[in-house]
Structure formats: structure tokens, C-alpha cells
Design an enzyme around this catalytic site. Structure first.
Site, PDB file in Angstrom:
ATOM      1  N   GLU A 157       0.806  -1.210   0.000  1.00  0.00           N
ATOM      2  CA  GLU A 157       0.000   0.000   0.000  1.00  0.00           C
ATOM      3  C   GLU A 157       0.849   1.274   0.000  1.00  0.00           C
ATOM      4  O   GLU A 157       0.540   2.222  -0.706  1.00  0.00           O
ATOM      5  CB  GLU A 157      -0.927  -0.009   1.225  1.00  0.00           C
ATOM      6  CG  GLU A 157      -2.078   0.954   1.071  1.00  0.00           C
ATOM      7  CD  GLU A 157      -2.900   1.103   2.344  1.00  0.00           C
ATOM      8  OE1 GLU A 157      -2.742   0.273   3.264  1.00  0.00           O
ATOM      9  OE2 GLU A 157      -3.688   2.056   2.405  1.00  0.00           O
ATOM     10  N   ASP A 158       1.890   1.285   0.813  1.00  0.00           N
ATOM     11  CA  ASP A 158       2.594   2.552   1.050  1.00  0.00           C
ATOM     12  C   ASP A 158       3.959   2.687   0.376  1.00  0.00           C
ATOM     13  O   ASP A 158       4.627   3.701   0.544  1.00  0.00           O
ATOM     14  CB  ASP A 158       2.795   2.751   2.562  1.00  0.00           C
ATOM     15  CG  ASP A 158       1.468   2.923   3.277  1.00  0.00           C
ATOM     16  OD1 ASP A 158       0.485   3.283   2.596  1.00  0.00           O
ATOM     17  OD2 ASP A 158       1.408   2.684   4.494  1.00  0.00           O
TER      18      ASP A 158
END
Ligand code: MN
Length: 718
Positions: free
Chosen positions: A76-77
Site C-alpha cells: 500500500e505505502d
């Protein structure tokens, strides 16, 4: 910041000999890709995956899960992809991490559709690989612990609300109770700050008072265990704030009415020891039998096992004691995680799978639901077994406690709709207002303008909102009525003595009077007059002290004139808990001392006494009934009616009257009636002191020649 070596130490301890290389590599990779990122707390981002991995290590999960926890935010990051993870850490870890990533896209919202979607994803993830959900829960725990770093209060509240709506119930359903409690506790703080602070203050105050109490109970339990040769570990601890709050709300209790604020726990080695310990506790303190719950014999669906017993403790108070083995205690804390953690193959094993069949069921059925409402309805039945879900005619979903009725539903929509509700339809059919609603019902409320709540509703409503609104309405109405009646009574009394109640009201002196009689407001004072708890004379005496003396003088004079009779102001009835209340006898059933009686609180006229079996009484609202009893020092006389059937005979009336007066009884009225059959009926109303005396008189009358039958007349009896 927690170090990776601390986590590895924990893993070695519960899983010796396991290859942990994958954890090292995951740590190094995570550190590299998150490099330069910081949390809102100002700490390096890496602290977050480390904390999450640490929480999971405490739950003794497998090595793959720890690795996945360290990597849970990288897709996700950071630029990393699922393929990258799969290449480096294998398909198992990649599958979990991508599952967590998909779940992370959940919106922060409690709107039904979005909530349904969140739950749906959670449930799917659980069935696919429960470890995805465990990581997500651990992730949420750490995010909640660091929620204070969020700048925006709205965002804090939204995250906390989502935690209450979705994460805490899932933790509970998976049997991971420490998570449920911690999530709820922090979320409570951010969603209902005032309530949290209030309960926190009460708990802290109680804690000071109760430290000694906890010590005493612990010591007694310990002594008893030693005496029985049981090696039990004893813990006494305070219930969580949120649990206390929920209990107060759901059962409408005050803080000091929540008796199990401190829960005691005895932890032993074996199941037989648990039952022995229960016996020992019961030999020391009397158990409340309907409060004994044996979840050892009958485990809860989430695998929770323990014996719960509530006993009458050393100070006569209720104490809840939980008894369980160390293993049960561990399962109670870690739930599903306790069951598969050591096991190879990562997926839920068969036995555990059996216990969690509900997850599979939900997933298998979810394809049948076309719209989110329908799905959430079904998910929630499983997550919250004590709730039902019903629909408004427009298809909006409403959550109610099990057993709720159309009146609860109406009050939930709007207080006014509740008050004016006169009928209800469930799925298009008319139902009584006390009808129990079921999940899936579409409920339509019919209202009539100007209709008002009925106290009977209190007998069946289930929600606190409906109950408090109905009570408030009844109280307000009674107060209003009592107030106008009280005012009227005061005006009359004052007028009789050539005083003006109106000018007293206008003068402002009335406030002093209210205060001196112990009332906060003038309204309260007047209402109490109407209610019969204060007499207008008491008010008058407070305003005109010299008048009081004159009154006394008059009374003395009167006393001399009528002798003892004036004293007979007492009614001979004691109203429980109220000394100074007006008491009146009902004309419908003429109770006599010795008859079972009950009181009914009447508007502005104090308490009316009825026979317990009076039909009128049974029709009156239970709410306003009050316990009363005959005073033992009673010297009053009461009217009683009797009916005598005789053959016609000259001089019979005189004979009966003689018998009655010989018993030192006065006749209030007498009537006779001669029937065509030659039968004569005599009706007497006489003054007697008790039902016993009446019986004696009646039996004397029966002995008179030609008397066929004597009966006491009670109207309205059942
Ligand atoms: Mn995270």
C-alpha cells in the site's frame, strides 16, 4: 521502539527450532522500503510494522504471519508489488500481505452500505485466511494506541467509530477478548469523551474505596483454596469502562448499581479442580443459583470456557467469580489464535474450522445477497446475536435489541412518532403494539395526532430510549395535573381562612416557603400538594406563623369538646415508605382491617386503598400501585355491607338490629325487601373495626331463628 530481536526471542520461546530466516529478511526489506517515512507520532514508519509483529508474536502466531505483519503496509505505502513479495517471501506471505492491503482500502464510514462492504471484505478474508484478519486486528490495535497523534478530532472519532462497529465485534466473535476490550476502551474515549470521563472518575473514586474490599475477598478466596488443597491463582480486577457504560445503558442502571464492577477470577490447573473450587466458593458464600453459568461444560461458540458464578459476598453484596484453567484463560485471551498457532499448514485446522463454521456459512451465503442491506443483516445476526434488524417502509435498516416491539421502533425513529403511535403493521399486516419484532420485518407505524403514550407500554418496551421517554412523559403529565390541583387546593384553603394564595404567589414569599419545606422550586411544592404529600395548611402555617398558633388553640378547644374522637385522624393504614400521605378508602370494595389490601396513587388525592382482589384495582396500572398494610394499633371503624336472607317473620328486623348493636356496632343504614316467594332480604351497612369482628357479627346473625343466609357484600370482587 521495539527491536526485531525482542520479537524473535518471543518466537523462539513458543516455537523452538523453527526456521526464522524469513522474519529477518522481512524485517530488512520492510526497513528498506519504508525508509524515510514517518508516522504521525514522529517515529520512523518501521516502528508500526514492528509493533504489529510484536502483538502477533504475543499471540504466538506462526512465522509466516510474523513476516507478513512486518510487510503488511509495503504494497500500500511503498513501490513494492505483490509479485515482489511473492518472489522474495513465497506465495503464503504474499497472499496474506495482499489480503491485508485489500482490506486497508476500507472506507472510514459507518454508512450502512459502506459498513456492509467493510464487513463483507473482513468475512471473506477470514474464510480465505484468518491470518489476514489477525494482522488487520493487530494493525488496528496499534493504530488505536497511537490515535492521539491524529490532528483532526473528526478523523479520530470516525476511526474510533469504525473500530466499535467492525473491529471490536470481529475480535469478540473470534474469541480474542483482550483485543475486543482494548479496542472498545480506546474507541469509547474518542467517540463518547464525556461519558468516558464520567465513568473514569467514578471508577477511580470506587477504586480508592474498593482496594480494601478487593484485598479482603482475595484473601478469603486464597485461604479457602489452600484449605481445599487447591493451587489457584486469584485475580480481582475492575471491569472495563466501556463494559460498565454498556451495562448502565442497556439495563438503565446507575454506576453504583452495576454490582460486578470488580470481577474475581480463580485460575487452576485442571477441570476437576475448577468444579472443586466452585464448590468451595459456594460453601463459603451463598450462590445465586440462576446466575451460575457453566461454560466449561457448554463452551460458547467462540470457544470461551469458564465457570461464572455470582455469590452473596462477605458484605452481603453480589460478587461475580469466574473459575477456569490456565489453558482456558489463555484461550479466553487469544481466542482463535490459540487454536491454530502451532499448527503447520497455516489454514484453520478441521476442529477449529468446525467451531468457526459460521464464517464459512456467511461466505457461502454471501453470493445470494444482492444488496448490502441484506448482507449486513445476515452478517450482523452472527456478530451480534442479541440484536435484530428491521426495515422502515423506505427500506432503511434499524437495529433494535432482541424482543423489541413496534413502540420501540417508533421511538427510535422519532420521539413524537413514539408518543403518537396508535398502531403498527409488520410486513403489511396489523399487529398489536406489544408484538415482538423479528429480523427482516418491515415495520410501519401508524400515528394519531395528539395521541399520548400509555403507561402500559412500559410493560413491554425493550429499548432504553422508549422507556425513558414514556416515563418522562407520564411524570410530566402527572406533575402538570398535580400542579393545577395543588394550586386549586391551596386557593380554597387560603380563602377559607381569609388569606389570598394568589398574593402569596405574587409576593415571592412562596419561594422561601418552598425552600423551608425542602423543595427546590415553587412548582415542586405545589405539585406535591396536588400529589397529597404536603397539605395546603402546611404552606399557610409557614406564611402566617401567628395563624398557626391560633389554629392550635382552636384545636385544643375542639379536643375538649369532642374528646377522643378528634384524634381519630389516622386511617389505620401504613403506606410503605411514606409517612405523611393522604389515605382514602375506595368506595368500590370497602376494605376492612384483616382484608388483604393494596394502595393506588391517585392524582392529587394521595393513596386510595382497595382490596387486593378488587376488580377495579386489577384494571389499574401496576406502575402506580403501592404496598400498604393495616396498622396494628388501629382503633378506626369502617363501613361494611351485609345481605341477610330470611323467611318473613314478624320482629325479625328488631332481632337483627339487637344482635348488631350488642356487638357495639353502629348501623349506618338498613333496607329491607320482601320477595314474592316469601323470602325477605335485609341490607345493612354497619361500622366495624375489622373483618374478624364482621365475621363474628355475621355468625351471631346466622343463629337468629328463620335466618337462612348472611353474606358480606363486596362490589367489584373477582
Ligand atoms: Mn498498518
Amino acid at each position: 521502539m521495539i527491536r526485531i530481536t525482542d520479537i524473535l526471542d518471543k518466537v523462539y520461546e513458543y516455537n523452538p527450532g523453527q526456521e526464522t530466516d524469513i522474519i529477518d529478511r522481512a524485517y530488512i526489506y520492510s526497513a528498506r522500503v519504508h525508509e524515510g517515512q514517518v508516522r504521525l507520532s514522529g517515529e520512523p514508519y518501521l516502528s508500526h510494522p514492528l509493533e504489529v509483529a510484536n502483538i502477533l508474536a504475543d499471540m504466538r502466531v506462526d512465522v509466516e504471519s510474523i513476516a507478513a505483519a512486518l510487510l503488511h503496509d509495503v504494497i500500500e505505502d511503498t513501490p513494492a508489488t505483490k509479485e515482489d513479495i511473492e518472489e522474495m517471501f513465497g506465495p503464503g506471505v504474499a497472499h496474506i500481505v495482499s489480503g491485508v492491503t485489500k482490506l486497508s482500502a476500507l472506507p472510514f464510514s459507518t454508512k450502512i452500505a459502506q459498513q456492509a462492504e467493510s464487513l463483507r471484505k473482513m468475512i471473506l478474508a477470514m474464510a480465505d485466511d484468518i491470518r489476514v484478519v489477525l494482522i488487520k486486528l493487530a494493525d488496528r490495535i496499534h493504530n488505536m494506541r497511537t490515535l492521539k497523534y491524529h490532528r483532526k478530532p473528526e478523523k479520530q472519532a470516525a476511526i474510533a467509530q469504525e473500530t466499535l462497529d467492525i473491529y471490536a465485534p470481529i475480535a469478540a466473535r473470534l474469541g480474542i477478548f483482550w483485543m475486543k476490550y482494548e479496542l472498545e476502551e480506546i474507541a469509547f474515549y474518542y467517540t463518547l469523551r464525556d461519558e468516558y470521563d464520567r465513568i473514569d472518575a467514578l471508577v477511580n473514586r470506587a477504586r480508592d474505596e474498593k482496594d480494601e474490599y478487593v484485598r479482603v475477598v482475595n484473601e478469603k478466596l486464597h485461604e479457602k483454596m489452600v484449605e481445599m488443597g487447591l493451587h489457584g491463582e486469584i485475580k480481582g480486577r475492575f471491569k472495563a469502562h466501556y463494559s460498565i457504560y454498556q451495562k448502565m445503558i442497556s439495563q438503565n442502571l446507575e454506576f453504583n448499581e452495576v454490582y460486578d464492577i470488580i470481577a474475581f477470577r480463580i485460575i487452576l490447573d485442571t477441570v476437576p479442580q475448577c468444579y472443586a473450587a466452585m464448590g468451595a466458593v459456594h460453601s463459603m458464600w451463598k450462590p445465586i443459583y440462576y446466575k451460575i453459568k457453566d461454560y466449561i461444560g457448554n463452551p460458547k461458540p467462540n470457544m470461551y470456557q469458564s465457570i461464572h458464578t455470582t455469590v452473596v459476598g462477605p458484605k452481603g453484596e453480589r460478587v461475580e467469580i469466574q473459575i477456569r484453567t490456565h489453558e482456558m484463560d489463555r484461550i479466553a485471551e487469544s481466542g482463535i489464535a490459540a487454536h491454530w498457532s502451532y499448527k503447520e499448514g497455516s489454514k484453520i485446522d478441521e476442529d477449529t474450522g468446525e467451531l468457526f463454521a459460521w464464517i464459512r456459512n456467511l461466505v457461502e451465503n454471501q453470493e445470494n445477497y444482492n444488496d448490502p442491506d441484506e448482507f449486513i443483516e445476515n452478517v450482523r445476526i452472527d456478530l451480534y446475536p442479541d440484536e435484530i434488524y428491521v426495515f422502515t417502509p423506505l427500506g432503511e435498516i434499524k437495529t433494535l435489541p432482541k424482543g423489541a416491539t413496534p413502540v420501540d421502533f417508533a421511538y427510535m425513529i422519532h420521539t413524537e412518532i413514539g408518543a403518537e403511535c396508535t398502531g403498527a403493521k409488520v410486513n403489511g399486516k396489523l399487529v398489536p403494539l406489544a408484538h415482538e419484532l423479528k429480523t427482516g420485518n418491515t415495520v410501519e407505524i401508524m400515528t394519531t395526532k395528539g395521541h399520548t403514550p400509555s403507561s402500559d407500554w412500559l410493560n413491554f418496551v425493550k429499548t432504553v430510549k422508549a422507556r425513558t421517554k414514556i416515563r418522562a412523559w407520564i411524570n410530566a403529565r402527572e406533575k402538570e395535573r398535580s400542579r393545577s390541583l395543588g394550586r386549586e387546593m391551596c386557593e380554597k384553603t387560603f380563602k377559607k381562612r381569609n388569606q389570598s394564595f394568589n398574593s402569596l404567589m405574587k409576593s415571592g414569599d412562596i419561594e422561601r416557603v418552598a425552600d423551608s419545606l425542602g423543595f427546590k422550586t415553587v412548582d415542586d411544592l405545589i405539585a406535591h400538594v396536588g400529589f397529597g404529600k404536603i397539605t395546603p395548611l402546611q404552606i399557610l402555617n409557614k406564611t402566617v406563623p401567628h395563624l398557626e398558633k391560633q389554629e392550635d388553640k382552636n384545636e385544643g378547644l375542639l379536643k375538649k369538646l369532642v374528646g377522643r374522637k378528634k384524634k381519630k385522624e389516622s386511617t389505620g393504614v401504613i403506606v410503605k415508605g411514606l409517612d405523611d400521605i393522604l389515605v382514602r378508602f375506595s368506595k368500590c370494595c370497602n376494605p376492612l382491617p384483616g382484608d388483604p389490601i393494596t394502595g393506588y396513587i391517585t392524582q392529587g388525592q394521595g393513596v386510595t386503598i382497595h382490596r387486593k382482589s378488587c376488580l377495579n384495582m386489577l384494571k389499574l396500572s401496576k406502575e402506580r400501585q403501592i404496598e400498604v398494610q393495616w396498622s396494628l394499633e388501629n382503633t378506626e371503624s369502617y363501613p361494611a355491607s351485609i345481605k341477610i336472607r330470611t323467611e318473613d317473620r314478624f320482629g325479625l328486623l328488631a332481632d337483627i338490629a339487637t344482635v348488631i348493636t350488642k356487638n357495639k356496632t353502629n348501623i349506618l343504614s338498613a333496607n329491607t325487601e320482601t320477595l314474592e316467594t316469601g323470602v325477605c332480604l335485609f341490607y345493612f351497612t354497619i361500622l366495624v373495626e375489622s373483618s374478624n369482628q364482621l365475621r363474628q357479627i355475621m355468625s351471631s346473625i346466622r343463629k337468629i331463628k328463620k335466618v337462612m343466609d348472611v353474606k358480606r357484600i363486596i362490589r367489584n370482587d373477582i
